[in-house]
Design an enzyme around this catalytic site. Structure first.
Site, PDB file in Angstrom:
ATOM      1  N   SER A   1     -48.520  25.337  13.213  1.00  0.00           N
ATOM      2  CA  SER A   1     -49.076  24.042  12.837  1.00  0.00           C
ATOM      3  C   SER A   1     -50.577  24.216  12.603  1.00  0.00           C
ATOM      4  CB  SER A   1     -48.802  23.052  13.964  1.00  0.00           C
ATOM      5  OG  SER A   1     -49.278  21.790  13.622  1.00  0.00           O
ATOM      6  N   LEU A   2     -51.293  23.116  12.509  1.00  0.00           N
ATOM      7  CA  LEU A   2     -52.743  23.184  12.298  1.00  0.00           C
ATOM      8  C   LEU A   2     -53.447  22.437  13.419  1.00  0.00           C
ATOM      9  CD1 LEU A   2     -52.817  22.216   8.513  1.00  0.00           C
ATOM     10  CD2 LEU A   2     -53.458  24.451   9.427  1.00  0.00           C
TER      11      LEU A   2
ATOM     12  N   LYS B   1     -53.776  16.870   2.560  1.00  0.00           N
ATOM     13  CA  LYS B   1     -52.727  17.098   3.553  1.00  0.00           C
ATOM     14  C   LYS B   1     -51.602  16.116   3.257  1.00  0.00           C
ATOM     15  CE  LYS B   1     -51.831  17.568   8.435  1.00  0.00           C
ATOM     16  NZ  LYS B   1     -50.669  16.679   8.380  1.00  0.00           N
TER      17      LYS B   1
ATOM     18  N   ARG C   1     -39.983  24.854   9.175  1.00  0.00           N
ATOM     19  CA  ARG C   1     -40.930  25.450  10.122  1.00  0.00           C
ATOM     20  C   ARG C   1     -40.286  25.667  11.491  1.00  0.00           C
ATOM     21  NH1 ARG C   1     -46.054  22.086  11.757  1.00  0.00           N
ATOM     22  NH2 ARG C   1     -44.684  21.402  13.425  1.00  0.00           N
TER      23      ARG C   1
ATOM     24  N   GLU D   1     -45.348  22.253   1.004  1.00  0.00           N
ATOM     25  CA  GLU D   1     -44.914  20.987   1.594  1.00  0.00           C
ATOM     26  C   GLU D   1     -43.867  20.312   0.716  1.00  0.00           C
ATOM     27  OE1 GLU D   1     -46.271  20.660   4.430  1.00  0.00           O
ATOM     28  OE2 GLU D   1     -46.096  18.583   5.085  1.00  0.00           O
TER      29      GLU D   1
ATOM     30  N   LYS E   1     -59.642  25.093   4.637  1.00  0.00           N
ATOM     31  CA  LYS E   1     -59.296  26.496   4.905  1.00  0.00           C
ATOM     32  C   LYS E   1     -60.456  27.398   4.490  1.00  0.00           C
ATOM     33  CE  LYS E   1     -54.456  25.524   3.883  1.00  0.00           C
ATOM     34  NZ  LYS E   1     -53.337  25.624   2.958  1.00  0.00           N
TER      35      LYS E   1
ATOM     36  N   LYS F   1     -58.086  14.832   9.779  1.00  0.00           N
ATOM     37  CA  LYS F   1     -57.239  13.646   9.574  1.00  0.00           C
ATOM     38  C   LYS F   1     -58.051  12.356   9.517  1.00  0.00           C
ATOM     39  CE  LYS F   1     -52.870  15.270  11.416  1.00  0.00           C
ATOM     40  NZ  LYS F   1     -51.844  15.073  12.437  1.00  0.00           N
TER      41      LYS F   1
END
Ligand code: NAD
Length: 340
Positions: free
Chosen positions: A85-86, A119, A140, A179, A299, A323
């Protein structure tokens, strides 16, 4: 260590119970019982308590794992490279703290470039191509082991079944991550039809996408018009000297060249200030998108620096999910009430 009162112990135990319940509903049943923002706030509260009272950390705490275990009705597949995950940042202060952290680990890194990507709120897929042919599509899962959902993945029209490897025939083994998601329009249509049929409604597009890919009938998947943006390329059989891409931007361009849809709002920044401006710009513009996005993924561009920084037990150190935070509320969803 701080001395701990009974109240703290009770709260930690309550938070774990709620988060486990919510996480199971979200990841395994694709049927969330609380809103994401509430989940994130409760998770943060638990993290904070565990930070101050480390004696309370247990191996089975929701803070110690990436996601729920994969469902048992699919074959389990080990990811060659873990699909973690991030880490999250919910504001600029946390973003800056992330930069300071990785810079401490790589102080000599010099000129910095970041890539910002939207995202998209969907679910991550790992796709394997052998000699240009799609052989496997995996969720995942818990980051180490995912679910083999190849039959459903094959129904996603924007995912190439055969790559365009003209001039790149040495890419015998290609792994692509990205995604899978549903546009808001398609999601609303699906729910409308489900309502007419008296079926349970999906809570949001992410849920509908996950529910579609994690059910066993590819015909249903084919009808649902899933979409996909690719964002990571791995070339396991290419030696380092021969690496044909040296930064993430080039990876994204190569993904496009071999046949994938890459989100066009990717943005190269040469400072954290530029990242912050881009984040602020999308805070309002995100509502005009035809799909749900809940932040930016930032990133580090250089692949050698990414490699140097590596991973924690749960996240890459070279990326962060920045976020947007929503208003805090008290929520009652399904049968549990949660006060935040
Ligand atoms: P995440 O959604 O916060 O971020 C990681 C994911 O971002 C990746 O796995 C990938 O799928 C996605 N992503 C989208 N665009 C990307 C890009 N360009 N590059 C890389 N990755 C990209 O993490 P998560 O572990 O999938 O989920 C945790 C979140 O799920 C929580 O923050 C919470 O909001 C939500 N959740 C909600 C509940 C609930 O009950 N409502 C329960 C569990 C989790």
């Amino acid at each position: 260590m701080k001395s701990m009162c009974l109240e703290v112990k009770k709260r930690v135990s309550k938070l774990r119970q709620l988060l486990q319940q919510a996480s199971y509903a979200y990841y395994v049943l694709d049927n969330p019982i609380i809103e994401d923002i509430i989940y994130d706030n409760l998770y943060r509260e638990l993290q904070n308590l565990e930070f101050h009272y480390p004696q309370l950390v247990t191996a089975d705490s929701p803070t110690q794992r990436v996601a729920e275990k994969p469902a048992t009705h699919f074959n389990s597949i080990y990811h060659n490279v873990p699909l973690y995950s991030l880490e999250n940042a919910f504001n600029i202060k946390e973003l800056k703290a992330w930069e300071e952290r990785w810079l401490r680990q790589a102080p000599e890194s010099g000129f910095i470039e970041y890539i910002c990507e939207l995202k998209i709120d969907g679910l991550a897929l790992a796709l394997t191509y052998k000699n240009g042919i799609l052989v496997r599509g995996v969720t995942r899962g818990d980051g180490i082991i995912g679910e083999d959902i190849t039959n459903n993945v094959r129904t996603i029209r924007v995912i190439p079944l055969r790559l365009n490897l003209e001039g790149l025939e040495n890419l015998e083994h290609v792994e692509v991550r990205g995604e899978a998601f549903l546009s808001i329009d398609v999601f609303e249509k699906i729910n409308h039809e489900r309502e007419k049929a008296g079926e349970r409604l999906f809570a949001n597009p992410r849920n509908a996408a996950a529910g579609t890919l994690r059910q066993l009938n590819p015909k249903i998947a084919a009808q649902r018009k899933l979409d996909f943006f690719a964002y990571t390329l791995h070339l396991p059989n290419i030696n380092e000297e021969e690496q044909i891409v040296s930064n993430h931007w080039q990876s994204l361009e190569l993904l496009q060249k071999i046949g994938f849809k890459v989100n066009s709002y990717k943005y190269l920044c040469t400072s954290l200030e530029e990242v912050i401006n881009y984040y602020q710009q999308w805070d309002t513009e995100r509502f005009n998108l035809p799909y749900m996005m809940d932040g930016l993924v930032v990133k580090i561009n250089s692949l050698s620096l990414q490699k140097q920084l590596g991973f924690t037990q749960k996240f890459p150190r070279w990326a962060i999910a920045l976020k947007y935070s929503a208003e805090q509320t008290t929520t009652m969803v399904k049968n549990i009430t949660i006060n935040v």
